[in-house]
Scaffold this motif. Structure first.
Motif, PDB file in Angstrom:
ATOM      1  N   GLY A 278       0.799  -1.173  -0.112  1.00  0.00           N
ATOM      2  CA  GLY A 278      -0.131  -0.104  -0.023  1.00  0.00           C
ATOM      3  C   GLY A 278       0.963   1.278   0.029  1.00  0.00           C
ATOM      4  O   GLY A 278       2.209   1.305  -0.501  1.00  0.00           O
ATOM      5  N   ALA A 279       0.560   2.296   0.778  1.00  0.00           N
ATOM      6  CA  ALA A 279       1.035   3.674   0.513  1.00  0.00           C
ATOM      7  C   ALA A 279       2.016   3.869   1.437  1.00  0.00           C
ATOM      8  O   ALA A 279       1.950   4.787   2.332  1.00  0.00           O
TER       9      ALA A 279
ATOM     10  N   ILE B 227      -1.253  -3.848   5.400  1.00  0.00           N
ATOM     11  CA  ILE B 227      -1.814  -3.163   3.979  1.00  0.00           C
ATOM     12  C   ILE B 227      -2.011  -1.463   4.869  1.00  0.00           C
ATOM     13  O   ILE B 227      -2.665  -1.311   5.639  1.00  0.00           O
TER      14      ILE B 227
ATOM     15  N   ILE C  69      -3.239   2.214   4.509  1.00  0.00           N
ATOM     16  CA  ILE C  69      -4.198   3.009   3.633  1.00  0.00           C
ATOM     17  C   ILE C  69      -3.902   4.473   4.197  1.00  0.00           C
ATOM     18  O   ILE C  69      -3.787   5.011   5.180  1.00  0.00           O
ATOM     19  N   PRO C  70      -3.803   5.349   3.154  1.00  0.00           N
ATOM     20  CA  PRO C  70      -3.380   6.848   3.409  1.00  0.00           C
ATOM     21  C   PRO C  70      -4.371   7.846   3.471  1.00  0.00           C
ATOM     22  O   PRO C  70      -5.460   7.309   3.043  1.00  0.00           O
TER      23      PRO C  70
ATOM     24  N   ALA D  28      -7.644   8.449   1.052  1.00  0.00           N
ATOM     25  CA  ALA D  28      -8.389   7.203   0.361  1.00  0.00           C
ATOM     26  C   ALA D  28      -9.806   7.091   0.828  1.00  0.00           C
ATOM     27  O   ALA D  28      -9.897   7.065   1.981  1.00  0.00           O
TER      28      ALA D  28
ATOM     29  N   ALA E 229     -12.334   1.235  -0.454  1.00  0.00           N
ATOM     30  CA  ALA E 229     -11.489   0.182  -0.232  1.00  0.00           C
ATOM     31  C   ALA E 229     -12.320  -1.174   0.306  1.00  0.00           C
ATOM     32  O   ALA E 229     -12.050  -2.388   0.096  1.00  0.00           O
TER      33      ALA E 229
ATOM     34  N   ILE F 200      -6.599  -4.795  -3.151  1.00  0.00           N
ATOM     35  CA  ILE F 200      -6.404  -3.781  -2.424  1.00  0.00           C
ATOM     36  C   ILE F 200      -5.130  -2.948  -2.556  1.00  0.00           C
ATOM     37  O   ILE F 200      -5.196  -1.637  -2.795  1.00  0.00           O
ATOM     38  N   SER F 201      -3.973  -3.809  -2.466  1.00  0.00           N
ATOM     39  CA  SER F 201      -3.012  -3.027  -2.400  1.00  0.00           C
ATOM     40  C   SER F 201      -2.394  -2.549  -4.028  1.00  0.00           C
ATOM     41  O   SER F 201      -2.144  -1.484  -3.970  1.00  0.00           O
ATOM     42  N   CYS F 202      -2.808  -3.153  -4.866  1.00  0.00           N
ATOM     43  CA  CYS F 202      -2.938  -2.751  -6.252  1.00  0.00           C
ATOM     44  C   CYS F 202      -3.649  -1.470  -6.331  1.00  0.00           C
ATOM     45  O   CYS F 202      -3.405  -0.456  -6.879  1.00  0.00           O
TER      46      CYS F 202
ATOM     47  N   LEU G 285      -4.744   0.735  -4.276  1.00  0.00           N
ATOM     48  CA  LEU G 285      -4.502   1.787  -3.698  1.00  0.00           C
ATOM     49  C   LEU G 285      -3.293   2.520  -4.565  1.00  0.00           C
ATOM     50  O   LEU G 285      -3.058   3.742  -4.328  1.00  0.00           O
ATOM     51  N   LEU G 286      -2.696   1.626  -5.079  1.00  0.00           N
ATOM     52  CA  LEU G 286      -1.551   2.407  -5.924  1.00  0.00           C
ATOM     53  C   LEU G 286      -1.778   2.716  -7.601  1.00  0.00           C
ATOM     54  O   LEU G 286      -0.714   2.661  -8.484  1.00  0.00           O
TER      55      LEU G 286
ATOM     56  N   CYS H 124       2.020  -7.923  -3.464  1.00  0.00           N
ATOM     57  CA  CYS H 124       1.400  -6.868  -3.230  1.00  0.00           C
ATOM     58  C   CYS H 124       2.405  -5.753  -2.899  1.00  0.00           C
ATOM     59  O   CYS H 124       2.355  -4.499  -2.993  1.00  0.00           O
TER      60      CYS H 124
ATOM     61  N   ALA I 272       3.377  -3.706  -5.920  1.00  0.00           N
ATOM     62  CA  ALA I 272       2.088  -3.274  -6.579  1.00  0.00           C
ATOM     63  C   ALA I 272       2.220  -1.915  -7.429  1.00  0.00           C
ATOM     64  O   ALA I 272       3.352  -1.330  -6.937  1.00  0.00           O
TER      65      ALA I 272
END
Ligand SMILES: Cc1cc2nc3c(=O)[nH]c(=O)nc-3n(C[C@H](O)[C@H](O)[C@H](O)COP(=O)(O)O)c2cc1C
Ligand code: SF4
Ligand code: FES
Lengths: 422, 157
Positions: free
Chosen positions: A243-244, A316, A318-319, A322, A327, B86-88, B90-91, B128, B131
């Motif tokens: 994630g971020a 994971i 999340i920023p 988002a 999500a 989800i991880s992909c 988000l990016l 992930c 990603a």
């Protein structure tokens, strides 16, 4: 910091047997073959090695569930299905250190008097399957697998079996059905696989990382492994951060490391200088955390105490900015797609959750939809053959409980405040 | 109603049977062999495997349809599967899927008229940390950007 698995992963040669042996590889197997079997199992128990596939069951205890009677052959199945969104650690082991797994299989099989092992690997991992086949071939050639391993009289065959694209096959009884050439439908338990598993035989299913920890435990002793972690959760864990974050990747850290440190120190903090909005701490099925909840030790008991889980070690991130509804929509689409359909509450419930969350995100949410989500969740709990139903409920409930105002706002304004995108 | 598997495929079938205590366990690997030989799992291939393994065609059919990786109809020369989990996401995976869809002129699930590309969305590919990710046939492509995808797809013969 001492590491169990990843010390040599930067070395490309390490996936071949010669380099692996140069670093001391297969000496644990040699040692194990000279030990009484019960003693190996005792070391694994002392190590507090908890299953790394998600449920965290103590490996040594599980091994003890095999029936005492040796007249029926037993089977070891390595779970390399790695399907839980946010999880990508077993792939690292298989591609960078496949002999850790092969040696772990040999030791574990010897300890449990098992002569055949299947590595069930997700179908998409074509490259990793080839690397494993190659490692198995090399190990055979050196006498670490096959007939009369290192002159001990112990025989073991290891086969790679590819899945074919179904998340549910990561669940152990579904995996067993799939291995038998059936649809990946989970089975009712009991009987547990240790009594009646693959091909009707007593079967132990363990995750790739769990088995790969075994050589180190035999080489260095269970107590030392236990001491690396916390009280009931020994050793290190491979923690995947995605994630971020600035440095996504897999980090090998002691069980019980602080979750904030995982994100801010190891993974380099939030991408683009943003604030943190939420963390799904152990793969997509684990309850989401708010930023105020991440000062917690990342081990099984500590995470359970705050109502979440370290699961399969997939963090994971999340920023800010988002959309939490979006999500959740992504996750619910996933679970409804992956429900095998055997149980009505799961089949219908995951479908409903996906539908309701989607309409909220699309600006068509109805008054009462948030309550409806929670209602559907209640009806999905504890009435199903396998835990997939609950795996969908955990994110759904926790997203609603902790980010309720975002759901309400979507419904009130009849649109996504974030413009329907990430 | 007969299909011709290659000599090497037939040898692989024999080797497979020796791996498992039960003949039916070869169904999944055998379906992969069928897909490799013919590009997809045809009804004729299912009939053949049923005879080889000694089960009904419906039994094999039930398995083939359960798993997403068995193609029941021909797919493009390149099967482009972009992760949408989800991880992909988000990016930026959602944008990449839209981009590729526009670029190829097909929606997920469709094949370009020239038969070169099939576009699909995929659930988490277990990658992930790098990603966004897509899979093209057997290969993973990671840390994707629009430019990277363009360069890759334009280069494929
Ligand atoms: C829906 C579902 C998916 C699962 N997926 C995986 C997986 O991909 N890999 C894995 O090792 N365990 C997975 N598990 C857990 C397995 O059922 C099982 O607990 C595990 O393989 C046991 O190994 P361990 O004790 O070494 O963790 C899953 C469980 C469920 C309910
Ligand atoms: S809970 Fe869902 S995935 Fe599990 S067996 Fe029932 S329908 Fe299938
Ligand atoms: S979410 Fe895309 S690879 Fe895991």
């Amino acid at each position: 910091m001492e590491r169990v698995l990843t010390t040599h992963f930067a070395d490309d040669r390490y996936r071949h047997v010669d380099a692996y042996v140069e670093t001391g590889g297969y000496s644990a197997l040699r040692k194990a073959l000279g030990m009484p079997k019960e003693e190996i199992v005792a070391e694994v128990r002392k190590a507090n090695l908890r299953g790394r596939g998600g449920a965290g069951f103590p490996a040594g205890v599980k091994w003890g569930f095999l029936p005492k009677d040796l007249s029926r052959p037993r089977v070891l199945v390595v779970n390399a299905d790695e399907g839980e969104p946010g999880t990508f650690k077993d792939r690292l082991i298989m591609s960078r250190g496949p002999h850790l797994l092969v040696e772990g299989i040999a030791i574990s099989s010897f300890a449990m008097t098992i002569h055949v092992c299947y590595i069930y690997i997700r179908g998409e991992f074509v490259r990793e399957a080839k690397i494993l086949e190659e490692a198995i071939g090399e190990a055979h050639a050196k006498g670490f697998l096959g007939k009369n391993i290192l002159g001990s009289g112990f025989d073991l065959d290891v086969y790679v079996h590819r899945g074919a694209g179904a998340y549910i096959c990561g669940e152990e009884t579904s995996l067993i059905n799939s291995l038998e050439g059936k649809r990946g439908w989970p089975r009712n338990k009991p009987p547990f696989p240790a009594a009646i598993g693959a091909f009707g035989l007593p079967t132990i299913v363990n995750n790739v990382e769990t088995i790969s920890d075994v050589p180190w435990i035999v080489a260095n002793g269970g107590e030392r492994f236990a001491a690396m972690g916390v009280e009931k959760n020994g050793g290190t864990r491979l923690i995947g951060v995605s994630g971020a974050v600035n440095r996504p990747g897999v980090y090998e850290l002691p069980a019980g490391v602080n979750l904030r440190d995982i994100i801010y120190e190891h993974a380099g903090g939030i991408k683009d200088g943003k604030e943190l909005k939420a963390v799904i701490p152990g793969g997509s099925s684990t309850p989401v955390l708010r930023p105020g909840e991440i000062d917690v030790a990342y081990d099984i008991e500590s995470m359970a105490r705050i109502g979440s889980a370290s699961g399969s070690g997939g963090v994971i991130v999340i920023p800010e900015g988002a959309c939490m509804v979006r999500a959740l929509m992504v996750l619910m689409n996933f679970y409804s797609h992956e429900s095998c359909g055997q149980c009505t509450p799961c089949r219908e419930g995951t479908g409903w959750l996906a539908k309701i969350v989607r309409r909220i995100e699309e600006g068509k949410g109805l008054e009462g939809d948030v309550e409806l989500i929670l209602d559907v969740c209640d009806n999905m709990m504890g009435r199903t053959i396998c835990p997939l139903s609950e795996a969908a409920v955990m994110p759904a409930q926790s997203f609603v409980w902790k980010f309720r105002e975002e759901f309400d706002r979507h419904i009130k304004d009849q649109k996504c405040p974030y413009g329907n995108k990430f | 109603m007969s299909v011709a598997f290659s000599e090497s495929a037939r040898r692989e079938f024999d080797a497979l049977f020796s791996r498992y205590p039960d003949r039916e366990a070869v169904i999944l690997p055998a379906l992969y062999i069928a897909q490799r030989e013919f590009g997809y799992v045809s009804g004729e291939a299912v009939e053949y495997l049923a005879g080889l393994i000694g089960v009904s065609a419906a039994r094999i059919e039930g398995v083939a349809t359960f798993y997403t990786m068995y193609n029941r109809k021909p797919v493009g020369k390149y099967h482009v599967q972009i992760c949408r989990n989800i991880s992909c996401s988000l990016l930026g995976a959602e944008h990449l899927i839209e981009h590729v869809s526009r670029k190829l002129g097909v929606k997920p699930g469709q094949t370009t008229p020239d038969g070169k590309f099939t576009l699909s969305t995929a659930e988490c590919l277990g990658s992930c940390g790098t990603a966004p990710v897509m899979q093209v046939n057997d290969d993973y492509h990671e840390n994707l950007t629009q430019e990277k995808i363009d360069a890759l797809l334009d280069r494929l013969p």
